[in-house]
Motif scaffolding. Structure first.
Motif, short mmCIF file in Angstrom:
data_model
loop_
_atom_site.label_atom_id
_atom_site.label_comp_id
_atom_site.label_asym_id
_atom_site.label_seq_id
_atom_site.Cartn_x
_atom_site.Cartn_y
_atom_site.Cartn_z
N LYS A 50 -27.35 -1.13 -14.17
CA LYS A 50 -27.41 -2.51 -13.96
C LYS A 50 -26.15 -3.07 -13.32
CE LYS A 50 -28.07 -6.77 -16.52
NZ LYS A 50 -29.09 -7.16 -15.86
N GLY A 51 -26.01 -3.79 -12.28
CA GLY A 51 -24.80 -4.03 -11.59
C GLY A 51 -24.52 -3.14 -10.28
N LYS A 70 -23.56 -1.66 -6.99
CA LYS A 70 -23.49 -2.57 -5.81
C LYS A 70 -24.17 -1.78 -4.68
CE LYS A 70 -19.20 -4.28 -7.49
NZ LYS A 70 -17.80 -4.10 -7.36
N GLU A 121 -31.88 -9.78 -8.35
CA GLU A 121 -31.68 -10.41 -9.46
C GLU A 121 -32.43 -9.91 -10.83
OE1 GLU A 121 -30.88 -14.68 -9.32
OE2 GLU A 121 -32.62 -14.98 -10.36
N ASP A 168 -26.25 -5.59 -7.51
CA ASP A 168 -25.48 -6.54 -7.07
C ASP A 168 -25.05 -6.55 -5.60
OD1 ASP A 168 -23.32 -8.21 -6.51
OD2 ASP A 168 -21.62 -6.93 -7.47
N ILE A 209 -23.60 -6.85 -2.29
CA ILE A 209 -22.15 -7.41 -1.88
C ILE A 209 -22.06 -7.80 -0.30
CG2 ILE A 209 -21.17 -6.09 -3.71
CD1 ILE A 209 -20.03 -5.08 -0.31
#
Ligand SMILES: [Zn+2]
Length: 307
Positions: free
Chosen positions: A194-195, A197, A210, A215, A217
């Motif tokens: 999770k998260g 990049k 989502e 993430d 960027i």
């Protein structure tokens, strides 16, 4: 014996009445919609897609065969949100098929019940070069939206063939529960990352990101539908270095030249990741799309140590 004979007669009569009504002919714009439609429509429909999953759905080259398919269609299902605005409207018009004109019963915009991201506020002009003027049209990349698309299909098919309502609703329930079970597995696979990049070429993956916790960027395209520019690429490289981004996801129909250059400069791995059924040969249905993409991602995240 007499009872058996009666059963056989009953079955024969049932089969005769079912086949008396021919299959509904359904045409979809994309293979994702065709896959979901097939789940819900079963053997009561015949269904095929105009575009192939390895093509950019914004810019599909119209073929004469598309018009022939549209002429015979009882139902046309489009992604909507202007995804197909560059190629579909003239084909619908040229088909001269009154059933499938927008606003008719045989035209379904599959986005009606879906959660749409990136809906712009303020005045939108085409001069901005944006191919996403009504929000992000790649919404099928979230299984929750897949369920909503399935429901739109089931409701529309039931509206056209009210006698088959129970059949379509049963198939929808089955599709929904299998998709829920699969989504639970996909979420579990992605949970440890999770998260993470990433950068993507086009804005095909916001719904996916989502749902599954990526993430995003930045984008290789300066704006959706606008090819990379040297200045934008330089800014992106600097931002990737600053944030230590190790993955660049590229849809199968984009040139790898700029992504590869970005990869060399930043040490990021470039992954060709299909956003559609048919985007690569292993991805033959809607379930396999997420199976493939999530396995690809998890392997790459482990290999690169991306965070
Ligand atoms: Zn797009």
């Amino acid at each position: 014996m007499k009872h058996m004979a009666f059963l056989f007669l009953g079955a024969a009569l049932f089969a005769a009445s079912a086949s008396a009504q021919s299959k509904l002919t359904v045409v979809t714009t994309t293979e994702d919609l065709a896959s979901i439609g097939r789940e819900v429509g079963g053997d009561h429909i015949s269904i095929e897609s105009l575009a192939r999953g390895y093509q950019d759905p914004h810019f599909v080259e119209a073929k004469p065969s598309f018009i022939l398919k549209l002429q015979k269609a009882d139902l046309l299902v489009a992604v909507g949100r202007e995804l197909e605005i560059g190629w579909l409207p003239p084909l619908i018009q040229q088909s001269r098929n009154s059933k499938i004109q927008p606003g008719s019963q045989g035209y379904l915009d599959a986005s009606l019940g879906a959660t749409i991201l990136e809906i712009p506020s303020g005045t939108i002009t085409r001069a901005m070069g944006d191919v996403h003027p009504l929000g992000n049209p790649h919404y099928w990349m979230d299984p929750e939206n897949g369920k909503r698309i399935g429901k739109e299909f089931a409701d529309k098919l039931s509206e056209i063939r009210p006698n088959d309502r129970a059949y379509f609703q049963q198939r929808l329930a089955d599709f929904t529960s299998r998709l829920d079970a699969a989504a639970k597995r996909w979420l579990a696979q992605m949970a440890p990352y999770k998260g993470t990049k990433v950068v993507t070429y086009h804005r095909s993956f916001p719904n996916f990101a989502e749902r599954f916790g990526l993430d995003i960027i930045g984008y290789v395209e300066p704006k959706p539908g606008i090819p990379p520019t040297p200045q934008h690429t330089l800014d992106l490289i600097n931002e990737m270095k600053r944030q230590n981004v190790k993955l660049v996801l590229v849809e199968p129909y984009f040139d790898l030249k700029t992504p590869n250059a970005i990869g060399r400069d930043t040490g990021a791995q470039v992954l060709v990741m299909p956003p559609s059924v048919g985007g690569t040969k292993e991805v033959t249905d809607y379930f396999k799309l997420f199976d493939y993409d999530i396995n690809l991602l998890v392997e790459a995240i482990k290999k690169t140590g991306a965070k």
